[in-house]
Design a protein around this motif. Sequence first.
Motif, PDB file in Angstrom:
ATOM      1  N   ALA A  80      12.988 -56.005 -28.866  1.00 34.70           N
ATOM      2  CA  ALA A  80      12.012 -55.495 -29.828  1.00 34.70           C
ATOM      3  C   ALA A  80      10.692 -55.182 -29.136  1.00 34.70           C
ATOM      4  N   GLY A  81      10.298 -56.039 -28.206  1.00 29.22           N
ATOM      5  CA  GLY A  81       9.065 -55.786 -27.447  1.00 29.22           C
ATOM      6  C   GLY A  81       9.172 -54.514 -26.626  1.00 29.22           C
ATOM      7  N   ASP A  82      10.338 -54.292 -26.011  1.00 29.11           N
ATOM      8  CA  ASP A  82      10.552 -53.070 -25.221  1.00 29.11           C
ATOM      9  C   ASP A  82      10.493 -51.839 -26.118  1.00 29.11           C
ATOM     10  N   VAL A  83      11.094 -51.921 -27.294  1.00 27.08           N
ATOM     11  CA  VAL A  83      11.108 -50.782 -28.212  1.00 27.08           C
ATOM     12  C   VAL A  83       9.696 -50.494 -28.721  1.00 27.08           C
ATOM     13  N   GLU A  84       8.944 -51.544 -29.028  1.00 26.88           N
ATOM     14  CA  GLU A  84       7.560 -51.336 -29.486  1.00 26.88           C
ATOM     15  C   GLU A  84       6.737 -50.647 -28.409  1.00 26.88           C
ATOM     16  N   GLN A  85       6.930 -51.064 -27.155  1.00 25.49           N
ATOM     17  CA  GLN A  85       6.229 -50.423 -26.038  1.00 25.49           C
ATOM     18  C   GLN A  85       6.628 -48.952 -25.954  1.00 25.49           C
ATOM     19  N   GLU A  86       7.918 -48.671 -26.096  1.00 24.89           N
ATOM     20  CA  GLU A  86       8.409 -47.296 -26.047  1.00 24.89           C
ATOM     21  C   GLU A  86       7.788 -46.457 -27.171  1.00 24.89           C
ATOM     22  N   LEU A  87       7.666 -47.028 -28.359  1.00 28.27           N
ATOM     23  CA  LEU A  87       7.049 -46.311 -29.482  1.00 28.27           C
ATOM     24  C   LEU A  87       5.615 -45.914 -29.146  1.00 28.27           C
ATOM     25  N   ARG A  88       4.878 -46.852 -28.552  1.00 35.15           N
ATOM     26  CA  ARG A  88       3.484 -46.560 -28.185  1.00 35.15           C
ATOM     27  C   ARG A  88       3.421 -45.468 -27.125  1.00 35.15           C
ATOM     28  N   GLU A  89       4.320 -45.554 -26.139  1.00 43.64           N
ATOM     29  CA  GLU A  89       4.309 -44.564 -25.050  1.00 43.64           C
ATOM     30  C   GLU A  89       4.673 -43.164 -25.533  1.00 43.64           C
ATOM     31  N   LEU A  90       5.503 -43.083 -26.586  1.00 50.06           N
ATOM     32  CA  LEU A  90       5.942 -41.782 -27.086  1.00 50.06           C
ATOM     33  C   LEU A  90       4.972 -41.178 -28.107  1.00 50.06           C
ATOM     34  N   GLY A  91       3.860 -41.845 -28.351  1.00 47.01           N
ATOM     35  CA  GLY A  91       2.897 -41.394 -29.352  1.00 47.01           C
ATOM     36  C   GLY A  91       2.373 -39.990 -29.147  1.00 47.01           C
ATOM     37  N   GLN A  92       2.370 -39.500 -27.918  1.00 46.53           N
ATOM     38  CA  GLN A  92       1.876 -38.146 -27.634  1.00 46.53           C
ATOM     39  C   GLN A  92       2.993 -37.217 -27.154  1.00 46.53           C
ATOM     40  N   SER A  93       4.225 -37.666 -27.261  1.00 44.91           N
ATOM     41  CA  SER A  93       5.356 -36.912 -26.730  1.00 44.91           C
ATOM     42  C   SER A  93       5.669 -35.673 -27.575  1.00 44.91           C
ATOM     43  N   LEU A  94       6.357 -34.724 -26.943  1.00 45.45           N
ATOM     44  CA  LEU A  94       6.879 -33.552 -27.645  1.00 45.45           C
ATOM     45  C   LEU A  94       8.407 -33.572 -27.666  1.00 45.45           C
ATOM     46  N   ASP A  95       9.003 -34.609 -27.093  1.00 42.55           N
ATOM     47  CA  ASP A  95      10.456 -34.725 -26.936  1.00 42.55           C
ATOM     48  C   ASP A  95      11.070 -35.337 -28.202  1.00 42.55           C
ATOM     49  N   LEU A  96      11.423 -34.478 -29.148  1.00 44.35           N
ATOM     50  CA  LEU A  96      11.938 -34.958 -30.440  1.00 44.35           C
ATOM     51  C   LEU A  96      13.185 -35.839 -30.327  1.00 44.35           C
ATOM     52  N   PRO A  97      14.209 -35.458 -29.547  1.00 46.28           N
ATOM     53  CA  PRO A  97      15.398 -36.327 -29.466  1.00 46.28           C
ATOM     54  C   PRO A  97      15.077 -37.734 -28.945  1.00 46.28           C
ATOM     55  N   THR A  98      14.221 -37.819 -27.948  1.00 43.34           N
ATOM     56  CA  THR A  98      13.845 -39.132 -27.409  1.00 43.34           C
ATOM     57  C   THR A  98      13.059 -39.929 -28.445  1.00 43.34           C
ATOM     58  N   MET A  99      12.176 -39.231 -29.154  1.00 41.00           N
ATOM     59  CA  MET A  99      11.382 -39.899 -30.190  1.00 41.00           C
ATOM     60  C   MET A  99      12.280 -40.403 -31.325  1.00 41.00           C
ATOM     61  N   ARG A 100      13.230 -39.570 -31.750  1.00 50.66           N
ATOM     62  CA  ARG A 100      14.158 -39.974 -32.824  1.00 50.66           C
ATOM     63  C   ARG A 100      15.010 -41.175 -32.374  1.00 50.66           C
ATOM     64  N   GLY A 101      15.414 -41.175 -31.107  1.00 51.37           N
ATOM     65  CA  GLY A 101      16.187 -42.302 -30.575  1.00 51.37           C
ATOM     66  C   GLY A 101      15.384 -43.588 -30.598  1.00 51.37           C
ATOM     67  N   ALA A 102      14.105 -43.499 -30.219  1.00 51.88           N
ATOM     68  CA  ALA A 102      13.244 -44.686 -30.236  1.00 51.88           C
ATOM     69  C   ALA A 102      13.043 -45.185 -31.664  1.00 51.88           C
TER      70      ALA A 102
END
Length: 128
Positions: A80-102
């Motif tokens: 859960a901690g890893d996923v939360e970190q990933e969510l924060r890192e993707l906050g400015q992303s344009l990569d929709l599939p990666t964002m949807r996966g997170a």
Amino acid sequence: SMIHERCVALEPQLQFQQALANCAVLDDLEHVERVCKEVDASGLVASGSWLLPDGPSLYTMVAERLNRLQSAANAAREAAGDVEQELRELGQSLDLPTMRGAIARARGCGIATEALDGLERRCDDLQQ
């Protein structure tokens, strides 16, 4: 009399044995932990004074189950901690599939944070 004393000693052991038998099939970490602590506090494990033949082996099995449940809970917390970190890192992303996966992983972990809400809004905005 000796029979009376043995019956008095046996009653709590029967209750512990029933509680331990229930724990053998439960995935409720807090409940299993509580039962193990109660049996430990009774002194039965340390003194080896079980009157019921299955008591010691049942306790050992439940104690091992408790260790597995604790390990699984720790792994889930780390994930859960890893996923939360990933969510924060993707906050400015344009990569929709990666964002949807997170987002899907976050939901799978039971995460409900501002970072998740923000990422979901960002996905919705980018899709339009």
